[in-house]
Design a protein around this motif. Structure first.
Motif, PDB file in Angstrom:
ATOM      1  N   SER A 170       0.832  -1.199   0.000  1.00 25.64           N
ATOM      2  CA  SER A 170       0.000   0.000   0.000  1.00 25.64           C
ATOM      3  C   SER A 170       0.868   1.252   0.000  1.00 25.64           C
ATOM      4  O   SER A 170       1.987   1.248   0.500  1.00 25.64           O
ATOM      5  CB  SER A 170      -0.918   0.001   1.231  1.00 25.64           C
ATOM      6  N   LEU A 171       0.334   2.320  -0.563  1.00 30.48           N
ATOM      7  CA  LEU A 171       1.077   3.572  -0.666  1.00 30.48           C
ATOM      8  C   LEU A 171       0.926   4.393   0.601  1.00 30.48           C
ATOM      9  O   LEU A 171      -0.145   4.404   1.219  1.00 30.48           O
ATOM     10  CB  LEU A 171       0.583   4.371  -1.871  1.00 30.48           C
ATOM     11  N   PRO A 172       1.979   5.087   1.019  1.00 30.68           N
ATOM     12  CA  PRO A 172       1.924   5.878   2.266  1.00 30.68           C
ATOM     13  C   PRO A 172       1.023   7.097   2.129  1.00 30.68           C
ATOM     14  O   PRO A 172       0.602   7.474   1.030  1.00 30.68           O
ATOM     15  CB  PRO A 172       3.394   6.275   2.490  1.00 30.68           C
ATOM     16  N   ASP A 173       0.769   7.740   3.255  1.00 31.62           N
ATOM     17  CA  ASP A 173      -0.162   8.869   3.299  1.00 31.62           C
ATOM     18  C   ASP A 173       0.303  10.063   2.471  1.00 31.62           C
ATOM     19  O   ASP A 173      -0.509  10.826   1.971  1.00 31.62           O
ATOM     20  CB  ASP A 173      -0.389   9.310   4.751  1.00 31.62           C
ATOM     21  N   GLY A 174       1.608  10.240   2.317  1.00 29.88           N
ATOM     22  CA  GLY A 174       2.112  11.408   1.613  1.00 29.88           C
ATOM     23  C   GLY A 174       1.865  11.393   0.120  1.00 29.88           C
ATOM     24  O   GLY A 174       2.035  12.413  -0.552  1.00 29.88           O
ATOM     25  N   VAL A 211      -2.654   9.496  -7.410  1.00 33.41           N
ATOM     26  CA  VAL A 211      -1.694   8.421  -7.685  1.00 33.41           C
ATOM     27  C   VAL A 211      -2.195   7.101  -7.108  1.00 33.41           C
ATOM     28  O   VAL A 211      -2.066   6.043  -7.733  1.00 33.41           O
ATOM     29  CB  VAL A 211      -0.312   8.777  -7.096  1.00 33.41           C
ATOM     30  N   LYS A 212      -2.792   7.149  -5.914  1.00 33.24           N
ATOM     31  CA  LYS A 212      -3.296   5.928  -5.287  1.00 33.24           C
ATOM     32  C   LYS A 212      -4.428   5.318  -6.098  1.00 33.24           C
ATOM     33  O   LYS A 212      -4.516   4.090  -6.244  1.00 33.24           O
ATOM     34  CB  LYS A 212      -3.776   6.232  -3.861  1.00 33.24           C
ATOM     35  N   LEU A 213      -5.320   6.172  -6.624  1.00 33.57           N
ATOM     36  CA  LEU A 213      -6.470   5.671  -7.370  1.00 33.57           C
ATOM     37  C   LEU A 213      -6.085   5.158  -8.751  1.00 33.57           C
ATOM     38  O   LEU A 213      -6.698   4.226  -9.271  1.00 33.57           O
ATOM     39  CB  LEU A 213      -7.526   6.770  -7.500  1.00 33.57           C
ATOM     40  N   HIS A 214      -5.070   5.769  -9.351  1.00 37.97           N
ATOM     41  CA  HIS A 214      -4.691   5.410 -10.722  1.00 37.97           C
ATOM     42  C   HIS A 214      -3.222   4.991 -10.770  1.00 37.97           C
ATOM     43  O   HIS A 214      -2.480   5.406 -11.658  1.00 37.97           O
ATOM     44  CB  HIS A 214      -4.934   6.593 -11.665  1.00 37.97           C
ATOM     45  N   ARG A 215      -2.825   4.129  -9.836  1.00 33.14           N
ATOM     46  CA  ARG A 215      -1.404   3.775  -9.722  1.00 33.14           C
ATOM     47  C   ARG A 215      -0.882   3.022 -10.947  1.00 33.14           C
ATOM     48  O   ARG A 215       0.327   3.008 -11.199  1.00 33.14           O
ATOM     49  CB  ARG A 215      -1.136   2.984  -8.446  1.00 33.14           C
ATOM     50  N   VAL A 216      -1.774   2.386 -11.718  1.00 33.76           N
ATOM     51  CA  VAL A 216      -1.323   1.683 -12.923  1.00 33.76           C
ATOM     52  C   VAL A 216      -0.803   2.662 -13.968  1.00 33.76           C
ATOM     53  O   VAL A 216      -0.097   2.264 -14.901  1.00 33.76           O
ATOM     54  CB  VAL A 216      -2.470   0.835 -13.517  1.00 33.76           C
ATOM     55  N   ASP A 217      -1.140   3.931 -13.838  1.00 34.82           N
ATOM     56  CA  ASP A 217      -0.686   4.941 -14.800  1.00 34.82           C
ATOM     57  C   ASP A 217       0.644   5.580 -14.390  1.00 34.82           C
ATOM     58  O   ASP A 217       1.087   6.531 -15.026  1.00 34.82           O
ATOM     59  CB  ASP A 217      -1.734   6.050 -14.943  1.00 34.82           C
ATOM     60  N   TYR A 218       1.253   5.052 -13.322  1.00 31.67           N
ATOM     61  CA  TYR A 218       2.480   5.667 -12.802  1.00 31.67           C
ATOM     62  C   TYR A 218       3.592   4.640 -12.628  1.00 31.67           C
ATOM     63  O   TYR A 218       3.334   3.470 -12.356  1.00 31.67           O
ATOM     64  CB  TYR A 218       2.213   6.331 -11.442  1.00 31.67           C
ATOM     65  N   VAL A 231      17.385   6.861   4.709  1.00 29.64           N
ATOM     66  CA  VAL A 231      16.243   7.706   4.358  1.00 29.64           C
ATOM     67  C   VAL A 231      15.425   6.967   3.303  1.00 29.64           C
ATOM     68  O   VAL A 231      15.926   6.668   2.213  1.00 29.64           O
ATOM     69  CB  VAL A 231      16.688   9.077   3.826  1.00 29.64           C
ATOM     70  N   TYR A 232      14.176   6.642   3.649  1.00 28.36           N
ATOM     71  CA  TYR A 232      13.278   5.966   2.721  1.00 28.36           C
ATOM     72  C   TYR A 232      12.415   7.012   2.016  1.00 28.36           C
ATOM     73  O   TYR A 232      11.782   7.847   2.663  1.00 28.36           O
ATOM     74  CB  TYR A 232      12.365   4.983   3.467  1.00 28.36           C
ATOM     75  N   SER A 233      12.412   6.975   0.690  1.00 34.61           N
ATOM     76  CA  SER A 233      11.624   7.920  -0.097  1.00 34.61           C
ATOM     77  C   SER A 233      10.839   7.161  -1.162  1.00 34.61           C
ATOM     78  O   SER A 233      11.108   5.993  -1.436  1.00 34.61           O
ATOM     79  CB  SER A 233      12.527   8.962  -0.763  1.00 34.61           C
ATOM     80  N   ILE A 234       9.871   7.856  -1.744  1.00 31.43           N
ATOM     81  CA  ILE A 234       9.073   7.257  -2.808  1.00 31.43           C
ATOM     82  C   ILE A 234       8.964   8.259  -3.949  1.00 31.43           C
ATOM     83  O   ILE A 234       8.799   9.462  -3.723  1.00 31.43           O
ATOM     84  CB  ILE A 234       7.683   6.837  -2.287  1.00 31.43           C
ATOM     85  N   LYS A 235       9.082   7.763  -5.178  1.00 29.28           N
ATOM     86  CA  LYS A 235       9.023   8.610  -6.362  1.00 29.28           C
ATOM     87  C   LYS A 235       7.965   8.060  -7.300  1.00 29.28           C
ATOM     88  O   LYS A 235       7.894   6.865  -7.527  1.00 29.28           O
ATOM     89  CB  LYS A 235      10.372   8.649  -7.073  1.00 29.28           C
ATOM     90  N   TRP A 236       7.110   8.956  -7.826  1.00 31.44           N
ATOM     91  CA  TRP A 236       6.107   8.522  -8.798  1.00 31.44           C
ATOM     92  C   TRP A 236       6.192   9.413 -10.030  1.00 31.44           C
ATOM     93  O   TRP A 236       6.460  10.608  -9.951  1.00 31.44           O
ATOM     94  CB  TRP A 236       4.709   8.551  -8.198  1.00 31.44           C
ATOM     95  N   GLU A 237       6.002   8.795 -11.169  1.00 36.34           N
ATOM     96  CA  GLU A 237       6.102   9.520 -12.433  1.00 36.34           C
ATOM     97  C   GLU A 237       5.060   8.962 -13.382  1.00 36.34           C
ATOM     98  O   GLU A 237       4.949   7.746 -13.558  1.00 36.34           O
ATOM     99  CB  GLU A 237       7.507   9.361 -13.019  1.00 36.34           C
ATOM    100  N   ASN A 238       4.272   9.831 -13.987  1.00 36.39           N
ATOM    101  CA  ASN A 238       3.212   9.404 -14.883  1.00 36.39           C
ATOM    102  C   ASN A 238       3.787   8.729 -16.125  1.00 36.39           C
ATOM    103  O   ASN A 238       4.747   9.220 -16.720  1.00 36.39           O
ATOM    104  CB  ASN A 238       2.353  10.609 -15.285  1.00 36.39           C
ATOM    105  N   ASP A 274       3.808  -5.038   5.346  1.00 40.85           N
ATOM    106  CA  ASP A 274       3.400  -3.672   5.006  1.00 40.85           C
ATOM    107  C   ASP A 274       2.051  -3.295   5.591  1.00 40.85           C
ATOM    108  O   ASP A 274       1.529  -2.211   5.315  1.00 40.85           O
ATOM    109  CB  ASP A 274       3.343  -3.508   3.479  1.00 40.85           C
ATOM    110  N   LEU A 275       1.481  -4.174   6.405  1.00 39.08           N
ATOM    111  CA  LEU A 275       0.144  -3.956   6.939  1.00 39.08           C
ATOM    112  C   LEU A 275       0.099  -2.706   7.801  1.00 39.08           C
ATOM    113  O   LEU A 275       0.921  -2.502   8.688  1.00 39.08           O
ATOM    114  CB  LEU A 275      -0.280  -5.175   7.761  1.00 39.08           C
TER     115      LEU A 275
END
Length: 396
Positions: free
Chosen positions: A29-33, A38-45, A62-69, A241-242
């Motif tokens: 699952s994706l974090p709150d930030g 992105v959460k609703l359409h994660r297949v597009d990223y 340092v744990y980070s997350i990157k999303w790109e369309n 990840d629960l």
């Protein structure tokens, strides 16, 4: 490996500091930030996890997350998810740095497309020279990665091979409370201890006034090992990840979110803090991983009590039951009886079965009340029926 340096293709000297940036696809699952879009359409990223590991006096991650369309060529976003810092002894730190220095001194490098690189390593030697390497995850460096994870005590680090280790489960404890809004309320608990290879089940029913226990201890190590493997392989990542779930989410859709009962799951890990899950025991809300967990156990445990930990498949019983409080002349005391007749009233004399031998006794109906199965004054299936009206009145 892709060499981002012109002076030399091998590390020289002794490593003073080390920085490792590892990138891999985000799982779970994706974090709150992360934005809801992105959460609703994660297949597009493209969604990647980035771990920046710095080994100096301490180990900082340092744990980070990157999303790109995928369709729109934007620059992407980076959000910091968490930062963890691990204390490390000087001897362990020097040992790790020496291993890394030795490994990169012996490397044979080859050109790689920089776009395909998962790992970036920056080494600084004692002469303040920088050595930067970028390459894809390398299975030949798995042994080094495992050793570093063990020394630091951080099994989820991607490092050089990307084979993060799932933290080991020590114990799974499940508690199910059924009918929690009623006067009674059944409480069932299950404990799976991975170290002692045992599963204990305790089912207590206030409604039926009894408690049944089942203790299953396995001496067959292969059986318990296979069960652990099934859980790890199929739902290990999901359990790790629960996130905590509260009744607030289901309360938006159901005025009585705990209608089927409350299920609480506590997972004890070797390293990370305990995981807690609180949810609703109905088919509408219970997660698939929970059903799978009980399903895996049922393969190895021939115990019908496991059904107590799943949502009920029975349809709701909305029938009205008639209860009569009958005063038994012989014993000068009132007892509950049922009847399906509609001609029995308060003050009527009746014949009823009494005792283990069901001897016929005479009594007087003191009250007539009506109930659903959820609020009967005495166990629905243990309450005896009135035989008939006592028109002759046997004075016993």
């Amino acid at each position: 490996m892709y060499m981002h340096r012109n002076m030399t293709d091998k590390f020289i000297g002794s490593v003073a500091t080390c920085e490792i940036i590892s990138t891999d696809r985000w799982s779970g699952s994706l974090p709150d930030g992360v934005p809801s879009e992105v959460k609703l359409h994660r297949v597009d990223y493209y969604i990647n996890e980035i771990q920046h590991i710095s080994i100096k006096d301490t180990v900082k991650v340092v744990y980070s997350i990157k999303w790109e369309n995928i369709k729109e060529a934007d620059e992407g976003k980076i959000d910091s998810v968490a930062t963890e810092e691990y204390s490390i002894s000087e001897s362990d730190r020097n040992y790790i740095l020496n291993l890394i220095g030795s490994r990169f001194s012996d490397c044979v490098f080859f050109q790689e497309d920089k776009a395909d690189c998962n790992v970036s390593v920056k080494l600084m030697n004692n002469d303040n020279q920088e050595f930067i390497y970028e390459f894809s995850f390398d299975n030949e460096m798995t042994a080094l990665s495992i050793l570093i994870r063990q020394i630091i005590g951080a099994p989820r680090l991607l490092l050089f091979d990307g084979h993060r280790e799932i933290d080991k489960i020590q114990q799974i404890h499940i508690e199910v409370r059924k009918n929690i809004y009623e006067e009674y309320g059944d409480v069932n608990s299950l404990s799976f201890d991975w170290n002692t290879s045992s599963i204990s089940i305790d089912c207590k029913s206030h409604q039926f006034k009894h408690s049944s226990n089942s203790q299953s201890e396995y001496v067959d190590g292969k059986m318990i090992h296979q069960l652990q493997k099934d859980i790890n392989f199929h739902i290990g990542d999901t359990l790790y990840d629960l996130n905590i779930f509260t009744l607030g989410e289901s309360n938006q859709f159901d005025k009585c979110p705990a209608r089927g009962g409350i299920v609480t799951v506590r997972i004890k890990w070797t390293h990370k803090e305990d995981t807690h899950y609180i949810g609703n025991l109905t088919d509408r809300y219970i997660p698939s991983w929970y059903k799978s967990l009980i399903g895996f156990m049922s393969v190895y445990i021939d115990d019908r009590l496991l059904q107590e930990f799943l949502p009920s498949t029975k349809e709701s019983d909305k029938k009205i039951y008639t209860y009569c409080s009958v005063y038994i002349f012989k014993f000068d005391k009132e007892f509950y009886y049922r009847t399906d007749r509609n001609d029995i009233r308060e003050g009527d004399l009746v014949k009823v079965p009494f005792g283990s031998n069901n001897e016929v006794r005479s009594g007087r109906v003191e009250s007539v009340t009506y109930h659903t199965c959820s609020n009967v004054p005495y166990d629905l299936y243990r309450t005896k029926f009135i035989i008939d009206k006592d028109t002759d009145f046997l004075c016993d």
